[in-house]
Design an enzyme around this catalytic site. Structure first.
Site, PDB file in Angstrom:
ATOM      1  CG  HIS A   1      -3.541  -4.051   2.872  1.00  0.00           C
ATOM      2  ND1 HIS A   1      -2.614  -3.457   3.699  1.00  0.00           N
ATOM      3  CD2 HIS A   1      -4.286  -3.051   2.360  1.00  0.00           C
ATOM      4  CE1 HIS A   1      -2.802  -2.151   3.701  1.00  0.00           C
ATOM      5  NE2 HIS A   1      -3.811  -1.875   2.895  1.00  0.00           N
TER       6      HIS A   1
ATOM      7  CD  GLU B   1      -0.993  -6.310   5.087  1.00  0.00           C
ATOM      8  OE1 GLU B   1      -0.732  -6.689   3.924  1.00  0.00           O
ATOM      9  OE2 GLU B   1      -1.107  -5.118   5.402  1.00  0.00           O
TER      10      GLU B   1
ATOM     11  CB  CYS C   1      -0.972  -0.056   1.171  1.00  0.00           C
ATOM     12  SG  CYS C   1      -2.372   1.035   0.967  1.00  0.00           S
TER      13      CYS C   1
END
Ligand code: XMP
Length: 606
Positions: free
Chosen positions: A172, A174, A80
Site C-alpha cells: 500500500h 498510500e 494490492c
C-alpha cells in the site's frame, strides 16, 4: 472538467479514500469511482488507480467490474487487489497464499518511472492474503520483498509495463508506513499520467464554504460539539459559512467523558467566541440507563449513537429550534470503518454512523463539512481557521468516549480454540524470552481490511522493546485468532486469569477516568503528550491469580491518519510512575501496555 483528475476505483479497501487524499496532496484532484460505473464515467480522467479490497480475491474466480478500463489509453496503477487484477488481466497468475502483514523491505530490481528517485531498498507496508506468482509477457518485475524471494514460488511485489502504462504494487503506497509512498504516487500522477497540479487546501476551504451555504439555504444548523478536534473545526467552518447566529452548538455530557472534560469544553467554546448559542446538557443517567447490562461492543456503540440522537432531538424540541440541519464533525475514517462505502467491511460502527443518522443523511438533513478529510487535514484546516494549536493538538477522543474503553463481560470465559493455539504461542514467546498467557475475552481489530474480533495475548518478561515487538509480529502474524498483544508491567507472570462480571456502571467509569487521568498527566509531565498521537487507557474485566482487581491497559501510539498506528515505547521512569499510581487505585489488579500495531489491532479495543 477544469482540473486534471485521477479516478480512484473503490473496491472497498480501508485505504481507497486515503489514495484519493494522497493524490490531492500532489495538487491533483482525485475522485472516487465505483467498480461498476459505466466506461464513459472513466473517460474524463488522466489516469486510474485501483484500490485494495476486503471482499474480493483475485485468486480463481472472476471479479465483476468494468473491465473496459483496460482498453483505455490512460495509465492504470493497482494497489494490492488492484495489483493482482492487473497481473491477471495481462496473463499473469495469482495464488491464494503468501500472506504478509506490516512493514517489509522492497528491493527494487531496475530503473522504472514509478520508482524514479528511489531505492535500492524501500520500506513498504503490506496487508494481503493472495499473491502474484507469474506476470504476462509485456510486464517486468520492478521489485520484490525477501519473503517473496524465499518462497517456493516467486511472488511479485511490484510490476510494470512502460509500453502499456500499467503498474501494480502488492503493498500500500498510500499509507504512511510506506516511507516514500508519496513519491511513488507523485511519479505516477505527475510524470506517468502527466497531470498539472491545481488542487489546494485553501481552494477546498472556499469550495466547502460555498457547499455549506448551498446545502443549508436559509435554515439553521445544530452541531453536536464534543470538544474534540473534529467537531471544533466543524463548528469554526460552519460559523464562517453561516455566521454565529445560525449556528447552535450542543455539548452532551454522556457520562463517558474524561475527568472534568465537559467543564473544559464549555470554557473552550467560550474562548473561541463560538458560544452565542451554546447549549449544555448532562445526560449521563440517560446513557448509563440505556447501556445497562450490555456487554457486546457493537451493540454498545449502537446504543451510544442512538442515545446521542434521542437526547439531541429532545433538546432541540425543548429549545424550540425548528427547521434545522444536524451538523457533525464526521471525518473520513468514521465512514469507512463503519462499512459506509459500498464495499468496505464494518470494522466498528462509529457513533455518527448509526442507522437513524444514515436515514437523516438520505433525506439531506445532515451537514458534514469534514467528511472527506483525515485528521491531519482537519488540523491543517483548523490552523487556517485560526484555532489555537493547543486545541488542535489535543489527542483524538472517540465520540462514544470511555464507552469503547470500558470492556464488559458477563463473567464467562471465552476460550474457544485456546488448546490448539496455546503451544504455538508459548513457543513463539519463549524464543524472545517471554512468557505468554491467552486472555479469555476479545477485542476488535482489523486484518487485511476485515473486522477481526479476536483474543489478546499477554506477554510477560523483562526483555528489550525490540524483542517484544518482534514477538508480537510473530504471534499476531502467524497464529490464527490473535489480533492483539499486551506487555505485562507487573513483575510477576500470572499463572491464571479469569473474567470478572462487569458492565457500564458509574463505579467502573470513575475508576477508568481516574486511571486515564493518571496516564494523561504523566505524559504531560514527561513532555510526551505532543509526541504521542493518542493514548487510550482501557479497563479490561480480567483478574489474575485469584485476586479481584481488574486489568488496566495503556495504549500509546503514533499515527497520522488513524488508518495505521504503531505502539510507542515509554521511558522506564514514566512506566514506574504508572505502576505506583495505577496499581494503587482500589479495584485495579493488573497493568499492561498494548504493544500492537494497527493492523492487526485497532487503536481502540472496541
Ligand atoms: P480505531 O479504533 O478504529 O480508531 O483504530 C481510529 C480512530 O478513530 C477514533 N474512533 C472514533 N472516533 N467516533 C469517533 O469520533 C467513533 O465512534 C470512534 N471510534 C474510534 C479512535 O479514537 C482513533 O483515533
Amino acid at each position: 472538467m477544469e482540473h486534471d483528475a485521477i479516478a480512484v476505483i473503490d473496491f472497498g479497501g480501508q485505504y481507497a479514500h486515503l489514495i484519493a487524499t494522497k493524490v490531492r496532496r500532489q495538487g491533483v484532484l482525485a475522485e472516487i469511482r465505483q467498480p461498476e460505473d459505466p466506461i464513459e464515467a472513466f473517460h474524463p480522467y488522466r489516469g486510474i488507480i485501483i484500490s485494495g479490497s476486503p471482499a474480493l480475491s483475485s485468486y480463481g474466480e472472476d471479479s465483476g467490474y468494468t473491465k473496459e478500463i483496460y482498453d483505455l489509453d490512460i495509465p492504470i496503477l493497482g494497489f494490492c487487489f488492484g495489483h493482482q487484477e492487473i497481473a491477471k488481466h495481462y496473463g499473469g497468475e495469482v495464488i491464494h497464499g503468501g500472506r504478509e502483514w506490516g512493514k517489509a523491505d522492497l528491493h527494487l530490481t531496475g530503473p522504472s518511472k514509478l520508482f524514479a528517485g528511489l531505492g535500492p531498498t524501500e520500506q513498504v507496508f503490506m496487508s494481503h492474503y493472495d499473491s502474484v506468482t507469474a506476470i504476462g509477457p509485456d510486464f517486468e518485475e520492478l521489485g520484490y520483498t525477501p519473503a517473496a524471494s524465499g518462497a517456493s514460488e516467486h511472488r511479485f511485489a511490484a510490476i510494470g509495463s512502460d509500453t502499456l502504462k500499467r503498474y501494480g504494487l502488492q503493498f500500500h503506497a498510500e499509507v504512511d508506513d510506506t516511507v516514500n509512498g508519496d513519491r511513488m504516487i507523485a511519479n505516477f500522477v505527475l510524470d506517468i499520467c502527466g497531470c498539472e497540479p491545481s488542487w489546494s487546501m485553501d481552494g477546498f476551504l472556499d469550495e466547502e464554504i460555498e457547499r455549506i451555504r448551498e446545502q443549508v439555504g436559509d435554515k439553521s444548523v445544530f452541531l453536536l460539539a464534543s470538544g474534540g478536534v473534529d467537531s471544533t473545526v466543524a463548528a469554526a467552518i460552519l460559523g464562517k459559512a453561516l455566521g454565529p447566529d445560525r449556528l447552535h452548538l450542543l455539548h452532551i455530557d454522556n457520562g463517558l467523558m474524561r475527568k472534568s472534560e465537559s467543564k473544559q469544553v464549555v470554557e473552550m467554546f467560550g474562548r473561541l467566541g463560538l458560544d452565542e448559542h451554546f447549549h449544555f446538557c448532562d445526560a449521563s443517567d440517560v446513557f448509563l440507563e440505556a447501556l445497562e447490562g450490555e456487554t457486546e461492543p457493537e451493540r454498545k456503540r449502537r446504543i451510544i449513537g442512538d442515545t446521542f440522537i434521542e437526547v439531541f432531538q429532545r433538546e432541540a424540541r425543548e429549545l424550540g429550534i425548528e427547521d434545522y440541519l444536524l451538523a457533525q464533525g464526521t471525518i473520513y475514517p468514521d465512514t469507512v470503518e463503519t462499512g459506509g462505502t459500498t464495499r468496505a467491511d464494518t470494522i466498528k460502527t462509529h457513533h455518527n454512523r448509526v442507522p437513524i443518522i444514515e436515514e437523516m443523511i438520505e433525506h439531506g438533513k445532515v451537514v458534514e463539512p469534514l467528511a472527506e478529510l483525515y485528521k491531519v487535514e482537519v488540523r491543517e484546516l483548523g490552523e487556517r481557521l485560526g484555532i489555537p494549536a493547543a486545541m488542535l493538538n489535543r489527542h483524538p477522543f472517540p465520540g462514544p468516549g470511555l464507552g469503547v474503553r470500558l470492556l464488559c463481560s458477563d463473567g464467562v470465559a471465552d476460550t474457544d480454540g485456546f488448546d490448539q493455539i496455546r503451544p504455538e504461542i508459548e513457543q513463539k514467546a519463549k524464543q524472545f524470552g517471554l512468557e505468554a498467557l491467552l486472555l479469555p475475552i476479545r477485542s476488535v481489530g482489523v486484518k487485511a481490511d476485515l473486522r477481526a474480533y479476536e483474543h489478546p495475548v499477554m506477554l510477560s518478561g523483562d526483555v528489550p522493546w525490540g524483542d517484544v515487538i518482534d514477538a508480537v509480529s510473530s504471534i499476531t502474524g502467524e497464529v490464527p485468532g490473535i489480533n492483539r498483544c499486551i506487555w505485562n508491567l507487573v513483575a510477576i507472570h500470572p499463572a491464571e486469569v479469569r473474567p470478572v462480571a462487569g458492565t457500564v456502571t458509574h463505579e467502573r467509569l470513575d475508576l477508568l477516568r481516574e486511571a486515564d487521568h493518571v496516564v494523561m498527566e504523566a505524559l504531560r509531565r514527561h513532555g510526551l503528550y505532543d509526541d504521542i498521537w493518542q493514548c487510550p487507557t482501557v479497563l479490561v474485566p480480567l483478574a489474575f491469580d485469584g485476586a479481584d482487581g481488574e486489568l488496566v491497559v495503556v495504549r500509546p501510539i503514533r499515527s497520522q491518519r488513524a488508518m495505521t498506528a504503531a505502539p510507542v515505547e515509554l521511558p522506564s521512569a514514566l512506566v514506574q510512575e504508572l505502576r505506583d499510581s495505577i496499581l494503587n487505585l482500589p479495584g485495579v489488579g493488573g497493568l499492561a501496555l498494548d504493544v500492537t500495531s494497527k493492523p492487526p489491532g485497532t487503536i481502540e479495543w472496541e
